[in-house]
Structures are given as C-alpha cells and as structure tokens.
Enzyme design. Sequence first.
Site, short mmCIF file in Angstrom:
data_model
loop_
_atom_site.label_atom_id
_atom_site.label_comp_id
_atom_site.label_asym_id
_atom_site.label_seq_id
_atom_site.Cartn_x
_atom_site.Cartn_y
_atom_site.Cartn_z
N GLU A 86 0.83 -1.22 0.00
CA GLU A 86 0.00 0.00 0.00
C GLU A 86 0.86 1.26 0.00
O GLU A 86 0.39 2.35 0.34
CB GLU A 86 -0.97 -0.04 1.19
CG GLU A 86 -1.82 -1.32 1.21
CD GLU A 86 -3.27 -1.15 0.77
OE1 GLU A 86 -3.81 -0.05 0.87
OE2 GLU A 86 -3.88 -2.15 0.32
N HIS B 148 -3.91 1.82 7.73
CA HIS B 148 -2.54 2.13 7.31
C HIS B 148 -1.79 2.70 8.51
O HIS B 148 -2.40 3.38 9.35
CB HIS B 148 -2.52 3.19 6.19
CG HIS B 148 -3.06 2.73 4.87
ND1 HIS B 148 -3.90 3.50 4.09
CD2 HIS B 148 -2.86 1.59 4.19
CE1 HIS B 148 -4.20 2.84 2.99
NE2 HIS B 148 -3.59 1.69 3.02
N CYS C 263 -2.72 11.46 3.77
CA CYS C 263 -3.11 10.46 2.75
C CYS C 263 -3.08 11.06 1.36
O CYS C 263 -2.85 10.37 0.37
CB CYS C 263 -4.53 9.96 2.99
SG CYS C 263 -4.79 9.14 4.54
O1 SUG Z 1 -7.72 2.98 0.97
N1 SUG Z 1 -10.49 5.11 1.29
C1 SUG Z 1 -9.04 4.93 1.26
C2 SUG Z 1 -8.38 5.91 2.17
C3 SUG Z 1 -6.89 5.89 1.99
C4 SUG Z 1 -6.19 6.68 3.02
N2 SUG Z 1 -4.80 6.64 2.79
C5 SUG Z 1 -3.87 6.64 3.75
N3 SUG Z 1 -4.13 6.36 4.99
N4 SUG Z 1 -2.64 6.88 3.39
C6 SUG Z 1 -8.66 3.50 1.59
O2 SUG Z 1 -9.27 2.92 2.49
C7 SUG Z 1 -12.76 4.71 0.52
C8 SUG Z 1 -13.46 4.55 -0.80
C9 SUG Z 1 -14.94 4.26 -0.68
O3 SUG Z 1 -15.36 3.74 0.34
O4 SUG Z 1 -15.65 4.57 -1.64
C10 SUG Z 1 -11.27 4.51 0.39
O5 SUG Z 1 -10.81 3.82 -0.50
#
Ligand code: SUG
Length: 413
Positions: free
Chosen positions: A161, A227, A344
């Site tokens: 990731e 994460h 993020c």
């Molecule tokens: O991968 N949310 C992302 C958020 C990513 C955050 N990134 C970091 N922490 N670096 C994920 O969970 C939600 C999409 C949805 O539910 O439609 C989403 O993918």
Amino acid sequence: MLKEINFDGLIGPSHNYAGLSFGNLASAKNAGGTSAPRAAALQGLEKMRANLRLGLPQGLFLPQDRPDTAWLAQLGTTPEAADPRILANALSASSMWAANAATVSPAPDTPDGTCHLTVANLVTMPHRSHEWSGTLAQLRLAFASPHFTIHAPVPPPFGDEGAANHMRLCAHHGAPGVEVFVYGVAGGPFPARQHIEASRAVARLHGVTRALFVAQSEAAIAAGAFHNDVVAVANERVLFAHEQAFADKDVFYADLRRLLPEVEIIEVPADRVSLGDAIQSYLFNAQLVTLPDGGMALILPTEAQDTPRVWTWLQELVAGNGPIRRLIPVDVRQSMANGGGPACLRLRVVCDPAYVDPRFLLDEAKIDRLCQTVTCFWPAEIAPDALASPALWRDIRTARSETLTVLDLAELA
Ligand code: SUG
C-alpha cells in the site's frame, strides 16, 4: 539541491461514498451518503495552495480515467452491464490518496544514487487494485529523468500500500536515511493491508540497507488504523506516534536509536488520547513538515481541532520546547469522510525539483487554473443512485480531459 516535494492527488470528479473500504471506519460510516466532488477537489487545491504559501514545493498527480473500462473488460463486463457493486469499484476516485501511490527511497538511501519508486499494487481492496497501471504511467512521465528508477508493482498476493506504511528518518532530507517499513500481521476483524513480503521486496528492489521492518499492533488495525500513517508520522529526525501504534515498540525504538542516535520520538500516551480518538480525529494523518525557517509544523485536519482531548494535547506539545512548533488545521472534510486526511492526499518525494517534469509541479497561477477547471467541470454532487448514470460517466470523462489539457498532459489520455 535535494528537497522534499509533496505530490498531492487531485481529488477526481468521480469522488463518491460507496463504502468500499472494509476496515476503514470513515468509509463505512459515510457509505451511501451524497458526495460533493467539486467542493472536495477545491478543498484539496486550497491545501496545496496553503502549503505553497508556507514556502514548500508542491506537486500534483492527476485523477485516473473512470469508470475504468479496461478493468471492467478484464472482468468480462462494461459500465452498462456491470452489477452496481463492481461498477462502484470501477468508478472510485481513490487514486486521490497519493500516499498509497508508491514507496519512495530517495537517492541518499540507495546504492546506485538514484531515487527509487515502486508503484503500490493495492491488491487488498478491489476498488484500489486497478489503480497501479494509471499511477505507473504518471510516475514514468513525472520522474522520467535518469535520476529516478521506477519499479513495477510487487506481484500479488503480497499486499503493498505504498508510502502510507513507510517512514524515513534522517538528520535532514538530503542525508542518508533509515527507512522503516511497517506491515500488518493481524487486525482483529479487519484485513492487514501491508504484507511483510511486499515490504521486504520493496526494500530489496530499492537496495535500502538501513531498513527496519516493524509490525503494526493488532489493536491499531482493529481500531481502524488500516494504514500506519493513521497512527504515526515521521519527518527528518522526528517520529511522532501513538503509544499503541506498533506491536513491539521497545525493540523498534531501540533499533531506531542505534541507527539514528539523534532521533527524537514523540509518543502520544493512550491515557491522554485513545486509539479511537486518534483515528476519529486523524491527528497523526498530518503532514509533519520542516518550514523554511527550520521549525516543524503539523498540517492537520480540522477534525483534530474539533476533538477536545486531541487539541489540548497538541497545544501542550507546541507550547513545550520540542521540534514541532506550529499547528496548521486544513479543511479536507470531503476526503476525510472516506478516511483520507492531509497526509493520505500526498506522496513525499525527496529529490532536486529540477529533475521532475515541470508539468507535475505547481505554482499559484496553475492552482488558479485548476480551480477554474474544477468549478466548471466537476459534478457538484454525486448521490449513490447516480453512479449508474451514463451522463455522469460522460461528465467525469470530460472533467478529466479538460484537466489534461490545462496541464498539457494529453499523453495520459
Ligand atoms: O484505501 N479510502 C481509502 C483511504 C486511503 C487513506 N490513505 C492513507 N491512509 N494513506 C482506503 O481505504 C474509501 C473509498 C470508498 O469507500 O468509496 C477509500 O478507498
């Protein structure tokens, strides 16, 4: 001169709340809500503008082509024929969270003296598993100079990731660093999205010798830290982390102090800020940056200010004599509602800005042009039942192609 550049993902015109990310509490909580893509993208652009005004170099990655018809074709379907859940996966704007785009090892950490980037495979979540090819195309353009080495994704089933599970500690950005690869083993009911096999592969591919491999605590994942960057952040010699972020913090901290004696570890105790408050407020999903005057600032989501126990603790932190001198709240609520805070939304690349394709670098005039494009072409709202609408797909595609024109990046079409 090596500098840290933050590349933010421009929040795409298909931004919506489909609740696709199991283990991400904000995504689950807001599932089925109506999103506001135009406001979301403008919030992101204003964050970029504010960082530029702090004197920090700023870069940009573009939204990907959605719905992803190539991915749907691999599944034997089309946007018209796909079942609604698969269609939502094909429409996700999740590439906005650029911290998951790639893992970056800057030139001072690698034996060949180039900056290495490995695009993340994101295989754990279906809606993110098809991001990597569009990301790779952008990395190859933005970092085409021989000062970079770009790697294809680690093969599945090993989940990677990207930088969200990677921290670099160093005396200053241009000095050799210690790279900390954080992985998950178990997460209660939730998946561990970063696998140690992938972390080790990335470290080997980049030739990083001063690497530490550190497990996330099961409690952190179970509390919603899908994460590591939800419970820890590092900048130069400072590690800022929640007491319960890591499975075996004593061993980790001892190893870190051995490899980087000047490291400063700022730990937030669980009896002051619970894991739940940390994850709800996203206090650690801050950009911890070094300002041109040498002091450090935390660029935090406004949600941290709205959580009294968190804000009180932070105010005590900056009132003390530590390296973190300023708190700068930013409004990225549209992204936050899907679990994506200020950190993020950005990928950090330490390099000489002169080596980067200038089309991926921003100044205020370019931000103004992008704000105009977003205002004209991004949908004001997306309600869940609109995802099936061919008119919406057309609008999303038009918005992206207008953006490619503004940035002179037609080759990404
Ligand atoms: O991968 N949310 C992302 C958020 C990513 C955050 N990134 C970091 N922490 N670096 C994920 O969970 C939600 C999409 C949805 O539910 O439609 C989403 O993918």
